[in-house]
Design a protein around this motif. Structure first.
Motif, PDB file in Angstrom:
ATOM      1  N   LEU A  29      36.083  62.503 -92.629  1.00  0.00           N
ATOM      2  CA  LEU A  29      36.613  61.542 -93.587  1.00  0.00           C
ATOM      3  C   LEU A  29      35.655  60.361 -93.693  1.00  0.00           C
ATOM      4  O   LEU A  29      35.222  59.819 -92.683  1.00  0.00           O
ATOM      5  N   VAL A  30      35.345  59.999 -94.936  1.00  0.00           N
ATOM      6  CA  VAL A  30      34.391  58.924 -95.175  1.00  0.00           C
ATOM      7  C   VAL A  30      35.069  57.847 -96.010  1.00  0.00           C
ATOM      8  O   VAL A  30      35.741  58.145 -96.994  1.00  0.00           O
ATOM      9  N   GLU A  31      34.888  56.601 -95.589  1.00  0.00           N
ATOM     10  CA  GLU A  31      35.374  55.460 -96.350  1.00  0.00           C
ATOM     11  C   GLU A  31      34.174  54.601 -96.722  1.00  0.00           C
ATOM     12  O   GLU A  31      33.406  54.199 -95.860  1.00  0.00           O
ATOM     13  N   GLU A  57      41.133  56.121-103.409  1.00  0.00           N
ATOM     14  CA  GLU A  57      40.833  54.813-102.843  1.00  0.00           C
ATOM     15  C   GLU A  57      42.012  54.376-101.996  1.00  0.00           C
ATOM     16  O   GLU A  57      43.133  54.804-102.209  1.00  0.00           O
ATOM     17  N   LYS A  58      41.685  53.552-101.003  1.00  0.00           N
ATOM     18  CA  LYS A  58      42.722  53.034-100.107  1.00  0.00           C
ATOM     19  C   LYS A  58      42.169  51.779 -99.449  1.00  0.00           C
ATOM     20  O   LYS A  58      41.041  51.797 -98.926  1.00  0.00           O
ATOM     21  N   ASN A  59      42.922  50.709 -99.512  1.00  0.00           N
ATOM     22  CA  ASN A  59      42.537  49.457 -98.853  1.00  0.00           C
ATOM     23  C   ASN A  59      41.132  48.995 -99.217  1.00  0.00           C
ATOM     24  O   ASN A  59      40.323  48.687 -98.360  1.00  0.00           O
ATOM     25  N   ILE A  80      37.572  56.799-100.735  1.00  0.00           N
ATOM     26  CA  ILE A  80      37.811  57.778 -99.671  1.00  0.00           C
ATOM     27  C   ILE A  80      37.287  59.134-100.136  1.00  0.00           C
ATOM     28  O   ILE A  80      37.564  59.566-101.258  1.00  0.00           O
ATOM     29  N   TRP A  81      36.564  59.811 -99.251  1.00  0.00           N
ATOM     30  CA  TRP A  81      36.091  61.162 -99.550  1.00  0.00           C
ATOM     31  C   TRP A  81      36.191  61.993 -98.282  1.00  0.00           C
ATOM     32  O   TRP A  81      35.847  61.526 -97.190  1.00  0.00           O
TER      33      TRP A  81
END
Length: 172
Positions: A137-139, A104-106, A110-111
């Motif tokens: 990259l997927v958020e 996780e970020k912000n 995240i994956w």
């Protein structure tokens, strides 16, 4: 991934499952309560067996489905090391998990898509996947309230379906 984010997600899933609501076209069913020893759980033949991996440090197993898709979601610290995961498995397929999200970020999960098939086509898979998700990259925004769970579920299922298509080289 921090514990409170998994707990919040489990709480949101739990509340929707208890209300028996359909969210974003998906029904959510709670399959196994938190901290049940999954090794002692009798699995349902309609579920991907990967959902019932060993361990007891988890926050529940949920089924997310409609007439088109059927996924199981395990919220767990499956390695019992304080690293929590969202494990997403297609119940219409046997074998490995479709997604394992652990970063996780912000306020986003995240994956990153990393194909590892041994047929020489992984570069093409990445190219196909990046047509929708740049840099592979997927958020996904971490839902903080019941009103945000609909968009989260839609994005999560779209990602799982798109990943399967990329793996199968069937994106047109």
């Amino acid at each position: 991934m921090r514990t409170y984010q998994i707990m919040r997600l489990a709480s949101l899933f739990e509340s929707i499952a208890q209300q028996n609501n359909i969210i974003g076209g998906f029904k959510i069913e709670k399959l196994v309560p938190a901290n049940t020893n999954l090794q002692n759980t009798i699995t349902n033949n309609n579920l991907n067996s990967w959902l019932f991996i060993k361990g007891t440090n988890h926050y529940g197993i949920y089924r997310i489905y409609n007439t088109d898709v059927d996924y199981g979601i395990l919220l767990t610290d499956w390695r019992d090391q304080g690293n929590f995961y969202i494990i997403v498995c297609n119940n219409k397929m046997n074998g490995n998990a479709t997604l394992e999200i652990s970063q996780e970020k912000n306020d986003n999960f995240i994956w990153k898509y990393k194909p590892m098939k041994r047929d020489g086509n992984n570069a093409y898979r990445k190219l196909q996947f990046s047509s929708k998700y740049p840099d592979c990259l997927v958020e996904l925004a971490i839902p903080k309230s019941p009103t945000q769970i609909k968009s989260f579920l839609i994005s999560l299922i779209e990602l799982a379906e798109f990943r399967t298509k990329a793996d199968n080289l069937s994106i047109s």
